[in-house]
Design an enzyme around this catalytic site. Structure first.
Site, PDB file in Angstrom:
ATOM      1  N   HIS A  70       0.840  -1.207   0.000  1.00 20.45           N
ATOM      2  CA  HIS A  70       0.000   0.000   0.000  1.00 20.45           C
ATOM      3  C   HIS A  70       0.868   1.248   0.000  1.00 20.45           C
ATOM      4  O   HIS A  70       2.086   1.171   0.083  1.00 20.45           O
ATOM      5  CB  HIS A  70      -0.998  -0.015   1.154  1.00 20.45           C
ATOM      6  CG  HIS A  70      -0.366   0.016   2.509  1.00 20.45           C
ATOM      7  ND1 HIS A  70       0.181  -1.108   3.088  1.00 20.45           N
ATOM      8  CD2 HIS A  70      -0.195   1.021   3.386  1.00 20.45           C
ATOM      9  CE1 HIS A  70       0.658  -0.783   4.283  1.00 20.45           C
ATOM     10  NE2 HIS A  70       0.448   0.496   4.485  1.00 20.45           N
ATOM     11  N   GLU A 205       1.880  -8.428   9.904  1.00 23.16           N
ATOM     12  CA  GLU A 205       2.204  -7.255  10.722  1.00 23.16           C
ATOM     13  C   GLU A 205       1.723  -7.516  12.145  1.00 23.16           C
ATOM     14  O   GLU A 205       0.868  -8.385  12.365  1.00 23.16           O
ATOM     15  CB  GLU A 205       1.502  -6.011  10.165  1.00 23.16           C
ATOM     16  CG  GLU A 205      -0.015  -6.070  10.265  1.00 23.16           C
ATOM     17  CD  GLU A 205      -0.632  -4.796  10.795  1.00 23.16           C
ATOM     18  OE1 GLU A 205      -0.021  -4.195  11.694  1.00 23.16           O
ATOM     19  OE2 GLU A 205      -1.704  -4.419  10.318  1.00 23.16           O
TER      20      GLU A 205
END
Lengths: 562, 827
Positions: A70, A205
């Site tokens: 992203h 993450e």
């Protein structure tokens, strides 16, 4: 075969996400971010060192492809540096919205850093443009064959517009790199969505490795209450945000609330960037949440009714207002300017994003309740305003991470993009509750994950027939449905019912084959292995048990064991 | 990569393996069971057949065996289908017997194994199967509660895990299955609300409802499933989650309290469907008495009372009518909220009912209100107080509700002034109370207010406190539903009444036909028909069908009268198309419609129709002279009438008797024609009002994307396809439907195959493309289209014989549509 995983960034820290995974000789770089907290060599991942490690002449030969999840700078910030300065010239993949929005983010940041410090410019605007030209856009769930062996696919990740989780597969080895993701939908983005995949490795993450957030509804209510209280008291509200994502969500929330409560206080966006970003949001409706997708034909929710035109001088105007300013962590730019002006008044309200990098003003405000902040040697700011910590975050919480891991059930997990103590805690949970080996390597460390290799082999008819017969019987046994198996049958009610016995015949020249015990006589000197049997009749994919003694097989044709 | 010969060789093997086992000695479990006998007896039969799925219904074990082995296949569609098959078997299984419970257990185990399947369809089927198994398990749990209590908890957690699936459909299904769970322990329920894992060791000691808690939450994912559910991206999931959240509240008080907090947040949801479902869930909780509203929730409720959506307002009010508020302050704010709502929407009169029941639920609070109101009334004695004010009306209703409350222990004295003022609100009060005799109510109010009343009975004994005091919350819920039903009944009764009145008028008009002016009769009939039409439009079901039948009947009556008039005027034989001819044709169509377009005509109705057709045939005879065909038809009708009266419960009417006699005497039609006056005199119009289960056959035909502004294009001379959307009501498979397409003079029939139409109770719908073969060589044309039905019996006029269309006479089912065409090829 194994997956070699080298962390160039985001190892036991948040910032400069960059993971290079080597699967079956293919090197994939996931994300190429910069660290916002440092301004020295730690700013970028240590590419040179990695190159030396790999022993490759240049990056283009060393790396098969780069995939960007992203457009946040800690995921894309180093990309122009990597391509234009380091000279990587291979394929770069990112989703359409990321490709559209990334140049703005990069250029905005480049300008801000130039303004502030006059720091040595690492790349120019032209570099950004040249870099973006090399990008190959991806669509969700589109399977891309990077080369003959390497396949990648993007899945929706929530988080920000265009964020994706990346699935990569070489041969039988498969892995997912999540990038940043969000398991709960918010006002404008949906929840992460992925298929059930057979994975050897999941790199996830772990920003909120320990936190469990409460419901979004309560968060929204509290935010609105704080803002409403402030503006009805005549105060100004400063909302430092990233230009993209949080700003839109909060603004949708406020716009909606303003409408319901018929408030007249102006809402401003400080930067042209945000306004441009809103335009992109309007175009990229397909990447937003279901609700917006359903309703945008009637009313585009990114056409904010209560947002007014803004001039820089308005910062000194009297009366209440709400201002969205960048950057989010008050590390500089206009949000710092507004903060300097408004912080000294008790009436005003500053909202802080959920996460601030150490070293920024935002971080200082978050840790304790400072009354005075030293910007540099001669600048001090008195802080008397109210501070509201936003619990909004586009990152998933610890529950969400666990949910995703449980859903995907990979064989191994690697945690990145988090803080060390919390990661250690989460690792414990994953290993104890889900029983998966979990790692959280630091920067420039690498982890090697063994992968499974599936071997295709044929089987004799008799073997299949006997297996199917056994299987039918066993199934019946389980539910006490079929009663009274004849005692002479060997297969009892032992635990490992799914194991069938047979003989695996491996020959260098021929495809491997499975036989029945008694068929062995036909062919001499066969090797015996335990095979895993995929139930039902039509295809047998046996997994060879651990060490295939290939060498021996090559020497003498075969050798019996067990 | 299915290898056919491998498959074929494997199947007999599987079969033989199961065969081998059947005659073997009994296993312990079956031997112990009491009804092992019959199932054992079935075995040999099953053994002779291969275990095809769904084949041998007699022995479900074999089915289950086959299905279970199929669930382990490598093809996801096959796995899913096998699981669906298992759910079918499980749903039919009788869990109380040991074979049944064996099946359920086996299926459940099989489902659990596939919980993490890669394919969405399989997971969806797993959820359904687990849900079905859970219901079966809970049905037999009473046998040994301890053993299965844990199992239910485990199933609940497994379903919770499925509710976190990535596939929307799976989530929806999982949440709805969760809502149907029973006998789940409180600890597990509470865990479903909180994302944080509740430490189990703290609760290990507490045994709730005699059930032990599961030792450890094995699936961390299952925690807080509802807090995930209400945040879901898809409103469908949120809706189901809310529903289940409310449905489970009846099992635990602590859970109900926490669930309420979650549900309250849902009132801010951006989708109205979710908000409504939330209110529905709250209503359900309130009916079960597990809704304890607290001060922090009041704000939300009051907001809902003035919501812009009437549906939301209504739902919120209903809940308020059921809850018990702990504090006077909350009660007052609720009443104020209702008053504000009433002021904003004065047309919503059902609010008075809510005010009454909320007042009744809080006797002492409403007594308090009554006291204040009485003071207000006396203070403003000089006429300041206007009863018309909604506030005063509302408060009066609340005040007089106090004596009906459950608080027996307190003596509630309501000032008599309240009652005397309430008399003026008699209508509203009786409305609020449901169906209560107004006279009785009036006398009660007068009695209470100390006024003399013309009937000095002991009123309180007959009506009043004693009657409605023991109303429980549950009953109120039921009462509200009953009232809704009652209103429907009332509607039907009213319709029936006015229908009877209309029919009497019609009969009156019929007797006038001889003496009076025909025009007047015609006017009366026309007005009656209009009235019937109005009634028919607002009714549905059998009564609606009957009303449309009556409309048709009146049409025919009107035609008969008109034809009769013409025949009287000119009794000479005429040839060619006269107006009589046209009217006769119309009468025929009308009768045919009555015959064919209604399903479930009872005998009276059929006789009515047959008599009409007798008259029609007589007229035709008198019009065209003696004709074999018409005579034959007449004979058919007479025979049918005779058949109907065969069992003796019904006698032939004068007219039919006379005609039958004429046939018995073996006379030709001539004397029938000459006797027509006498015969017509004999005809009595006796519309019956008994309609039974009458259903009307209807059809609607639509053409998509076509009107005069937006014509379809075609190439002249080449066929063109016309796409239709078709809706059919009460059509069954033996009906033959055709699409009639007319261009000017030429007609084309296309047979309508509705076997593949989607079916939904009485209504079938679907779309099809009908080809129009011969388009005219013009640049544009209008195609007239309608749906026609072939009459199953009757006429032998084969108008369309040569065209391959329907062989018999037809009835038009739908309105005629215009379809516009424009040629694309223009030179």
């Amino acid at each position: 075969m194994s997956i070699e995983c080298l962390l160039l960034g985001a190892g036991q820290e948040v910032g400069k996400s960059c993971v290079v995974a080597t699967i079956g000789g293919k090197r994939i770089m996931f994300d190429c971010g910069m660290h916002m907290g440092y301004h020295d060599h730690r700013h970028y991942p240590d590419f040179a060192r990695a190159l030396a490690l790999w022993g490759a002449p240049d990056f283009t030969t060393a790396i098969s492809c780069v995939v960007i999840t992203h457009f946040h700078l800690d995921h894309i910030g180093a990309l122009p540096y990597f391509t234009e300065v380091c000279g990587y010239d291979g394929p770069i993949y990112m989703t359409y919205p990321t490709k559209a929005l990334a140049p703005f983010m990069l250029e905005d940041y480049r300008k801000v850093t130039m303004d502030r410090r006059g720091e040595e410019e690492q790349y120019s605007y032209e570099d950004i443009l040249r870099c973006m030209k090399k990008v190959i856009p991806l669509d969700l769930k589109q399977t891309v064959h990077v080369d003959k062996d390497l396949v990648i696919r993007a899945y929706y990740a929530g988080h920000v517009l265009g964020a994706a989780m990346i699935y990569a597969k070489v041969g039988d080895a498969a892995m997912v790199y999540t990038g940043d993701y969000n398991m709960t939908p918010d006002r404008h983005l949906g929840a992460a969505q992925i298929d059930h995949l057979k994975l050897d490795l999941l790199i996830t993450e772990s920003t909120y490795a320990k936190t469990i957030r409460d419901s979004r509804h309560a968060r929204e209510r509290e935010f609105l209450k704080a803002v409403h209280k402030c503006v009805s008291g005549g105060g100004k509200v400063l909302i430092p945000t990233f230009a993209l994502g949080r700003a839109q969500e909060l603004c949708m929330l406020l716009d909606d609330y303003w409408e319901r409560m018929s408030l007249k206080v102006p809402i401003y966006f400080s930067a042209g960037l945000t306004i441009q970003a809103n335009m992109y949001y309007k175009m990229l409706i397909g990447w937003t949440s279901q609700k917006i997708k359903d309703s945008h034909a009637v009313h585009n929710p990114f056409d904010f009714k209560h947002v007014c035109h803004f001039e820089r001088s308005f910062i000194n105007n009297p009366g209440p207002c709400v201002l969205f300013a960048t950057p989010g962590m008050i590390s500089g730019g206009f949000s710092l300017e507004a903060f300097k002006k408004w912080a000294p008044s008790e009436k005003n309200l500053i909202t802080l994003p959920g996460y601030c990098v150490a070293g920024t003003v935002g971080h200082k405000l978050m840790s304790g309740k400072p009354t005075r902040i030293n910007l540099d040697k001669d600048t001090h700011i008195d802080v008397r305003c109210q501070i509201h910590q936003l619990a909004f975050s586009p990152h998933t919480d610890s529950k969400g991470i666990m949910d995703l891991i449980e859903f995907l059930s990979p064989k191994h997990v690697i945690l990145v993009h988090g803080e060390k103590p919390q990661m250690a805690f989460l690792k414990e949970r994953i290993e104890s509750e889900l029983g998966m080996p979990c790692y959280y390597p630091g920067n420039n460390e690498s982890v090697s994950i063994p992968t499974t290799k599936n071997l295709k082999m044929s089987a004799t008819e008799r073997f299949i027939t006997s297996c199917a017969a056994e299987q039918g019987k066993r199934r019946g046994h389980k539910g006490n449905l079929v009663c009274g198996a004849s005692v002479s049958e060997v297969i009892g009610s032992s635990e490992d019912m799914d194991v069938a016995e047979g003989i695996l015949l491996m020959n260098k020249q021929k495809a491997p084959k499975i036989l029945c015990d008694d068929e062995l006589a036909e062919v001499l000197g066969m090797e015996r292995h335990l095979v895993q049997f995929e139930p039902m009749v039509s295809r047998i994919e046996a997994a060879v048990q651990s060490e295939l003694q290939r060498a021996k097989a090559a020497d003498s044709g075969s050798e019996g064991n067990e | 990569m299915a290898d056919p010969d491998v498959l074929s060789s494997a199947y007999p093997a599987a079969a033989s393996s199961s065969v081998r086992k059947h005659p073997a000695p009994l296993d312990d479990s079956l031997a112990a069971s009491s009804d092992g006998g019959p199932s054992f007896a079935k075995r040999p039969k099953a053994a002779t057949e291969p275990p095809t799925p769904g084949g041998s219904a007699a022995s479900p074990e074999v089915d289950v065996l086959a299905l279970v082995s199929l669930t382990a296949g490598i093809y996801p569609l096959a796995r899913a289908e096998a699981l669906r098959g298992l759910s079918e078997v499980v749903e039919r299984a009788d869990a109380s017997c040991s074979v049944g419970s064996g099946i359920v257990e086996c299926s459940y185990e099989c489902a659990v194994e596939l919980m993490r399947d890669e394919d969405e369809g399989v997971r969806l089927a797993v959820v359904r199967l687990v849900g079905a198994c859970a219901q079966k398990f809970s049905a037999r749990v009473d046998a040994d509660a301890n053993g299965y209590g844990d199992l239910m908890d485990i199933i609940f957690l497994q379903l919770s895990f499925m509710a976190r699936d990535m596939c929307t459909q799976v989530r929806i299904e999982a949440f709805s299955a969760l809502g149907k769970m029973q006998q789940v322990s409180e600890g597990v329920l509470l865990q479903s609300l909180s994302k944080k894992v509740i430490k189990t060791d703290t609760m290990c000691g507490s045994i709730i409802n005699g059930q032990k808690l599961p030792p450890k939450l094995k699936i961390p994912c299952a925690a807080g499933v509802f807090s995930h559910g209400i945040e879901d991206e898809f409103y469908q999931v949120r809706t189901v989650a809310c529903q289940s959240l409310g449905a489970l509240a009846k099992f635990s008080k602590q859970y109900a309290e926490k669930a309420l907090d979650l549900l309250m947040d849902m009132m801010n949801d951006d989708t109205r469907a979710v908000r409504l479902q939330t209110l529905q869930a709250l209503f359900q909780m309130a009916t079960y008495g597990c809704l304890s509203v607290q001060e922090k929730h009041m704000h939300m409720f009051l907001g809902l009372l003035v919501d812009t959506s009437a549906l939301i307002r209504d739902a919120a009010r209903k809940i308020l009518g059921l809850v018990t508020l702990p504090k006077l302050q909350m009660f007052k704010s609720a009443v104020d909220g209702l008053v504000t709502s009433l002021e904003k929407n004065p047309e919503e009169q059902d609010l008075y009912g809510i005010l009454f029941s909320i007042g009744k639920n809080h006797g002492s609070f409403s007594a308090n209100i009554a006291k204040h109101l009485a003071k207000e009334i006396t203070m403003a004695s000089d006429g300041e107080l206007i009863l018309d004010k909604p506030r005063v009306k509302a408060l009066l209703i609340v005040s007089i509700s106090a004596p009906f409350s459950n608080d027996k222990h307190k003596k509630l004295d309501i000032p008599s002034a309240i009652f005397s003022h309430a008399i003026s609100l008699l209508g509203k009060v009786s409305c609020a109370l449901g169906d209560v005799n107004q006279d009785l109510l009036l006398s009660y109010l007068c009695h209470k207010s100390g006024m003399p009343f013309w009937e000095n009975r002991s009123i309180s004994a007959e009506f009043g406190e004693s009657e409605s005091c023991s109303v429980q919350t549950m009953e109120i819920g039921a009462h509200i539903e009953n009232t809704a039903k009652a209103t429907k009944c009332v509607d039907e009764a009213i319709v029936m009444q006015s229908m009877k009145a209309i029919l009497e008028t019609v009969e009156g008009a019929w007797t006038m036909r001889m003496s009076c002016n025909i025009c007047e009769v015609r006017t009366i009939l026309r007005t009656c028909k209009e009235e019937l039409n109005v009634l028919a439009e607002s009714s549905s079901g059998s009564i609606g069908a009957f009303l449309s039948f009556l409309c048709e009947y009146l049409d025919a009556t009107q035609l008969i009268i008109e034809i009769w008039q013409l025949i009287q005027l000119d009794n000479s034989y005429t040839f060619g198309l006269t107006s009589v001819e046209i009217l006769l044709e119309k009468l025929d169509i009308s009768i045919r419609r009555m015959e064919c377009c209604f399903v479930g005509l009872n005998r009276e109705l059929e006789v009515q129709v047959l008599e009409l057709s007798l008259i029609a045939h007589l007229f035709r005879l008198s019009n065209i002279g003696v004709c074999k065909v018409v005579l034959g038809k007449l004979l058919q009708v007479i025979n049918r009438l005779e058949g109907l009266s065969a069992d003796g419960s019904y006698e032939l009417s004068g007219l039919s008797g006379e005609i039958k006699k004429a046939f018995d005497d073996n006379l030709t039609g001539v004397n029938l024609i000459s006797n027509i006056h006498t015969l017509f005199e004999l005809f009595r119009l006796k519309p019956t009002t008994d309609f039974g289960m009458l259903k009307a056959i209807r059809a609607v035909l639509q053409v998509s994307d076509n009107d005069s502004e937006n014509p379809s294009s075609y190439v002249s001379g080449l066929p063109v396809g016309v796409s239709f959307n078709i809706f059919l009501w009460n059509i069954s498979s033996h009906h033959k439907l055709w699409i009639r397409m007319t261009i000017g003079e030429s007609v084309q029939f296309t047979f309508l195959d509705f076997s593949c139409f989607g079916c939904n109770d009485d209504m079938k719908s679907g779309s099809m493309v009908a080809p129009l073969y011969a388009t005219p060589m013009v640049c544009s044309f209008v195609l007239r289209v309608c749906l026609v039905m072939e009459c199953p019996y009757g006429g032998n006029s084969t108008h369309w014989g040569g065209h391959g269309g329907p062989s018999d006479c037809v009835v038009q089912l739908s309105d005629e549509l215009d379809v516009y065409f424009v040629s694309t090829w223009q030179s």
